[in-house]
Design a protein around this motif. Structure first.
Motif, short mmCIF file in Angstrom:
data_model
loop_
_atom_site.label_atom_id
_atom_site.label_comp_id
_atom_site.label_asym_id
_atom_site.label_seq_id
_atom_site.Cartn_x
_atom_site.Cartn_y
_atom_site.Cartn_z
N VAL A 49 0.83 -1.20 0.00
CA VAL A 49 0.00 0.00 0.00
C VAL A 49 0.87 1.25 0.00
CG1 VAL A 49 -1.74 1.31 1.28
CG2 VAL A 49 -1.92 -1.16 1.11
N ILE A 50 1.98 1.24 0.71
CA ILE A 50 2.85 2.42 0.76
C ILE A 50 3.42 2.73 -0.63
CG2 ILE A 50 4.96 1.18 1.44
CD1 ILE A 50 3.85 4.66 2.68
N THR A 51 3.68 1.71 -1.42
CA THR A 51 4.16 1.94 -2.79
C THR A 51 3.08 2.62 -3.62
OG1 THR A 51 5.57 -0.02 -2.63
CG2 THR A 51 5.09 0.80 -4.84
N VAL A 52 1.86 2.14 -3.51
CA VAL A 52 0.74 2.75 -4.24
C VAL A 52 0.51 4.18 -3.74
CG1 VAL A 52 -1.73 2.60 -4.75
CG2 VAL A 52 -0.34 0.52 -4.71
N LYS A 53 0.59 4.38 -2.42
CA LYS A 53 0.39 5.72 -1.85
C LYS A 53 1.42 6.71 -2.37
CE LYS A 53 -0.01 8.13 2.59
NZ LYS A 53 0.81 9.28 2.23
N ARG A 54 2.66 6.30 -2.40
CA ARG A 54 3.71 7.20 -2.90
C ARG A 54 3.55 7.49 -4.39
NH1 ARG A 54 8.57 4.74 0.68
NH2 ARG A 54 8.02 5.82 2.60
N PHE A 55 3.14 6.47 -5.15
CA PHE A 55 2.84 6.70 -6.56
C PHE A 55 1.73 7.75 -6.68
CE2 PHE A 55 0.04 5.99 -10.14
CZ PHE A 55 0.92 6.12 -11.20
N CYS A 56 0.70 7.61 -5.87
CA CYS A 56 -0.42 8.56 -5.89
C CYS A 56 0.04 9.97 -5.56
CB CYS A 56 -1.51 8.12 -4.90
SG CYS A 56 -2.39 6.64 -5.39
N GLU A 57 0.89 10.10 -4.54
CA GLU A 57 1.41 11.42 -4.18
C GLU A 57 2.14 12.05 -5.36
OE1 GLU A 57 3.79 10.56 -0.74
OE2 GLU A 57 2.05 10.43 0.57
N GLY A 58 2.94 11.25 -6.04
CA GLY A 58 3.68 11.76 -7.19
C GLY A 58 2.78 12.10 -8.37
N ALA A 59 1.67 11.39 -8.48
CA ALA A 59 0.72 11.64 -9.57
C ALA A 59 -0.29 12.72 -9.21
CB ALA A 59 -0.01 10.34 -9.93
N GLY A 60 -0.28 13.15 -7.94
CA GLY A 60 -1.19 14.21 -7.52
C GLY A 60 -2.62 13.75 -7.29
N ILE A 61 -2.79 12.50 -6.86
CA ILE A 61 -4.12 11.98 -6.56
C ILE A 61 -4.11 11.33 -5.18
CG2 ILE A 61 -4.65 11.59 -9.01
CD1 ILE A 61 -4.29 8.55 -8.41
N THR A 62 -5.29 11.03 -4.68
CA THR A 62 -5.42 10.36 -3.39
C THR A 62 -5.55 8.85 -3.59
OG1 THR A 62 -7.83 10.47 -3.39
CG2 THR A 62 -6.64 12.37 -2.44
N LEU A 63 -5.37 8.12 -2.50
CA LEU A 63 -5.61 6.67 -2.56
C LEU A 63 -7.05 6.39 -2.94
CD1 LEU A 63 -3.66 5.18 0.49
CD2 LEU A 63 -3.34 4.61 -1.92
#
Length: 77
Positions: A49-63
């Motif tokens: 989940v932390i990998t997906v969360k960090r991807f989301c942060e970089g893409a400018g979206i929420t989980l």
């Protein structure tokens, strides 16, 4: 669809929608792109989940936005 397949599908959708690549989103989220590349290329079978969360942060979206797709409701084991 398996969970990793759904996550990979969503990562690719987001990159296309935002006109960014995996590297840009990963670095923007403060992680090495290799974690996402390993997932997308099938070298990692269990996403974190932390990998997906960090991807989301970089893409400018929420989980919530990431997982807001109907196909996540039909995940098989």
């Amino acid at each position: 669809m398996k969970l990793n397949d759904a996550i990979i599908k969503r990562i690719n959708e987001i990159c296309k929608e935002k006109n960014i690549n995996i590297c840009e989103a990963s670095l923007g989220g403060g992680m090495s792109p290799s974690a996402i590349y390993d997932l997308v290329k099938g070298r990692t079978k269990c996403s974190k989940v932390i990998t997906v969360k960090r991807f989301c942060e970089g893409a400018g979206i929420t989980l919530k936005e990431f997982f807001d797709r109907e196909y996540f409701n039909d995940i098989e084991d």
